[in-house]
Design a protein around this motif. Structure first.
Motif, mmCIF file in Angstrom:
data_model
loop_
_atom_site.group_PDB
_atom_site.id
_atom_site.type_symbol
_atom_site.label_atom_id
_atom_site.label_comp_id
_atom_site.label_asym_id
_atom_site.label_seq_id
_atom_site.Cartn_x
_atom_site.Cartn_y
_atom_site.Cartn_z
ATOM 1 N N ARG A 1 0.840 -1.202 0.000
ATOM 2 C CA ARG A 1 0.000 0.000 0.000
ATOM 3 C C ARG A 1 0.878 1.255 0.000
ATOM 4 N N VAL A 2 2.027 1.222 0.675
ATOM 5 C CA VAL A 2 2.932 2.379 0.691
ATOM 6 C C VAL A 2 4.082 2.119 -0.283
ATOM 7 N N GLN A 3 4.293 3.026 -1.216
ATOM 8 C CA GLN A 3 5.301 2.854 -2.258
ATOM 9 C C GLN A 3 6.185 4.101 -2.333
ATOM 10 N N THR A 4 7.279 3.984 -3.075
ATOM 11 C CA THR A 4 8.177 5.115 -3.256
ATOM 12 C C THR A 4 8.116 5.568 -4.713
ATOM 13 N N SER A 5 8.076 6.878 -4.916
ATOM 14 C CA SER A 5 7.997 7.418 -6.279
ATOM 15 C C SER A 5 9.272 7.152 -7.062
ATOM 16 N N GLY A 6 9.133 6.944 -8.355
ATOM 17 C CA GLY A 6 10.299 6.859 -9.231
ATOM 18 C C GLY A 6 10.571 8.184 -9.925
ATOM 19 N N LEU A 7 9.799 9.225 -9.577
ATOM 20 C CA LEU A 7 9.921 10.491 -10.310
ATOM 21 C C LEU A 7 10.730 11.545 -9.563
ATOM 22 N N GLY A 8 11.077 11.285 -8.304
ATOM 23 C CA GLY A 8 11.939 12.188 -7.547
ATOM 24 C C GLY A 8 11.417 13.615 -7.499
ATOM 25 N N LEU A 9 12.349 14.558 -7.576
ATOM 26 C CA LEU A 9 11.977 15.970 -7.419
ATOM 27 C C LEU A 9 11.367 16.568 -8.680
ATOM 28 N N THR A 10 11.211 15.770 -9.759
ATOM 29 C CA THR A 10 10.598 16.315 -10.972
ATOM 30 C C THR A 10 9.103 16.057 -11.029
ATOM 31 N N ALA A 11 8.554 15.323 -10.047
ATOM 32 C CA ALA A 11 7.166 14.861 -10.176
ATOM 33 C C ALA A 11 6.178 15.997 -10.431
ATOM 34 N N ALA A 12 6.216 17.047 -9.608
ATOM 35 C CA ALA A 12 5.199 18.099 -9.733
ATOM 36 C C ALA A 12 5.319 18.818 -11.076
#
Lengths: 418, 418
Positions: free
Chosen positions: B380-391
């Protein structure tokens, strides 16, 4: 990239259903209105409107009004309205200490409403299923519903429900887990020789918010929360006018938001949950400790204790008022979590919170305002006008709502007598 | 009864837009595909599909692929695909300690991406607007975007944003209130003689979850939450594949869920908020106190301190690991509130939580499981692969998403050269 594209309103079946729903909702809102007015309001062609109206009239959901008797169905310019004489939808609620049943017509006018103390917790799930079935059979046979087609029945339960299968996954305050309530009721009805009908089981808070959206004092507010005030505390959430179902159907479980580390033990086994601080049983144990048994409350005990707490608060009893103020503050802290997450236009306090609201409501609203980041909005916390019938009414309304979305389970019938 | 009926997919304009979007999304998912295949997949008539494809081709959003050069546009059986050569969408993010810009094409392939330390808090809103405008002008002029039509630009901000007006209502960690960011950028662009373009301002978490939905490792998951891991902690929420906006646009503000009575002071002025316990600045003050200034962190300081905390945790430093475990537990308690309310399929930790996830993630997941009423769901809890570029990526994707819903801001142009 998101996988398969969603095929939206374009499929032929989907278009017909969407258009049926659009016409039904237009007539609901604007009756009496003519076919031409419906076409103008919806952007549908007049021939599509006429075909849909014929379909709705054949199922006795729509009728002509205010027209001379000799005019035929199909003549343009004739006023149309919903036909409230033909169907009934039944909603029941089982909660820790009561059973409620409500039946409504197509205009969601209440045809009958009954409420009885019932110790569901002690009875256990099998006996509850029997009582619910008995109440349903009695309701369907009631002379007030005579000559109506019963759309179906909906049963509200205080706990996690897998709505598609009708299984009560976990209802801590009833001590049910994995109980196939819909299947059991259907089996009992068949054994008793009762006609089969669509049966739905859903969470009490989900059905409560549907009742508020369709018939409460804030009806039509698309971003709305309803909080049940029973032994359990749960939230039904509407966003954009639709029930928030989540990924597995378990939304609005604010009763188990952790508020106080090492706080009192909750029915779910954890400590410091909202429900253990502001659920009605917890409130009463602080407010009127002399009236509470050591063990769990039975049957009518809860409602009598609520009445006593109200009477003492009205008389100015400082201990009772303090206990209600404290519970209201905890409730507000829990509700603030919800307000910060989903930003509803209003949070409606229901169930036993309604009679307690004069003392519990203001500290609750103050705590919501204090713990919300968004600018304060007066009137964000409100009190339900539907009392203990909300979930049952919502279940009946949900059946009517399915019609409003164009899902017509009814067979065509002969036109209504003039 | 709910007031005016919503006129759904029936209005003529709405149908055209819905159908445009349906065709575009079908081509996106199934390219190369023929007009006949699109008609079969969508239920639209072949002539409607052909007319829509002609419209999309005239705007260079769709092109024919794998067909002999002599075949004309409009010939059935020819394979269609999105034309990724014609447009660019720009997303920027301003956060407490950095500026990011990303440009993507119609397939959401990244055309360029830049990240720079920037002390937005000290700079103040006016200087920030100038820096954003400068970065935008520089990006639009970049040779990598040459010959592309820029769809528009989206700016992500860590705080409450009134998206329709582009006003930043309240960004506590930037210390902005009521700042008309969109208007200011538009004014600065006009003064600099730059061409006008659609500008959007939105909350960083909202745009982060859009990035995950369209391009992250859980892309296409309809009930998804993205949690920003910056000085501020906010959640972007998708339900049923749509961004949850709430009644006034302020959803997902879990940063200010009250978790600890009398806890540390938060940037919002209250005590014991999630952000004051698990925001990145709070985490670092516990994990690497020797590297933290007495006053607020400036520019590149935050990112350097995160690197140091990671290095020490990798080296087994017990104090750092303890601080990260503690923060993870608080984060999980806050996220549990959200999981109990909206029941997402997954909660994705983003921003600076990504490098800290090996130590902060497991206690966070454990706390979510411990405080959720619904049955535990691994992963249920995961880590993003997009880092600081996500937004920033999400902002660019949101512009592409508007096309996918049939909103075509582009003028018709000459067909693309073969």
């Amino acid at each position: 990239m998101p996988g398969t594209p969603t095929i939206g309103p374009a499929g032929a079946q989907g278009v017909r259903e969407a258009n049926l729903g659009t016409v039904l909702r237009t007539i609901r809102a604007a009756a009496p209105c003519s076919r031409a007015e419906i076409a103008a309001a919806t952007g549908l062609t007049k021939s599509t409107v006429s075909s849909i109206v014929a379909d709705l009239a054949a199922r006795r959901l729509v009728r002509e009004v205010g027209a001379p008797a000799e005019r035929r169905v199909g003549r343009p310019g004739v006023g149309l309205a919903l036909d409230e004489r033909s169907i009934a939808a039944v909603g029941l609620e089982v909660n820790v200490d009561y059973l409620t049943v409500v039946a409504v017509d197509l205009l969601e006018g209440v045809l009958l409403s009954r409420h009885a103390a019932f110790d569901a917790r002690s009875a256990g799930p099998e006996a509850c299923a029997e009582r619910i079935t008995g109440l349903l059979a009695h309701t369907v046979a009631d002379p007030l519903l005579r000559s109506r087609t019963v759309l179906g029945a909906s049963v509200a339960v205080p706990g996690l429900v897998d709505a598609p299968s009708g299984v009560v996954t976990n209802a801590p305050n009833l001590r049910w887990t994995g109980f196939p309530l819909r299947e059991r009721i259907a089996g009992l009805m068949a054994r008793a020789g009762l006609p089969a009908m669509p049966l739905h089981v859903d969470n009490d808070a989900n059905l409560g918010v549907i009742a508020e959206y369709r018939g409460g004092h804030l009806a039509g507010t698309p971003d709305l929360v309803y909080i049940t005030g029973e032994v359990g505390v749960g939230a039904g959430i509407l966003t954009g006018g639709a029930l928030l179902r989540g990924s597995s159907g378990y939304t609005g479980e604010i009763g188990h938001v952790p508020l106080l580390r090492g706080g009192p033990r909750c029915g779910c086994g954890r400590r410091g949950c909202l429900e253990a601080l502001a659920g009605v049983e917890a409130v009463l144990r602080h407010a009127v400790p002399d009236l509470m048994p050591d063990g769990p409350l039975s049957g009518a005990g809860l409602s009598r204790a609520v009445d006593a707490a109200v009477a003492r608060a009205e008389a100015g009893d400082p201990a009772v008022r303090r206990a209600l103020r404290r519970a209201g503050t905890w409730l507000g802290r829990g509700a603030a979590a919800l307000v910060n997450v989903i930003d509803p236009a209003a949070v409606i306090l229901g169930g036993y919170f309604v009679p307690l609201a004069p003392w519990l409501g203001p500290p609750c609203a103050a705590a919501v305002a204090a713990h919300s980041l968004a600018p304060d909005r007066p009137g964000r916390v409100q009190t339900s006008g539907l009392g203990l019938t909300a979930a049952a009414r919502g279940g009946a309304s949900a059946l009517v709502d399915a019609l409003d979305r164009g899902r017509l389970p009814l067979p065509e019938r002969a036109p209504a007598p003039p």
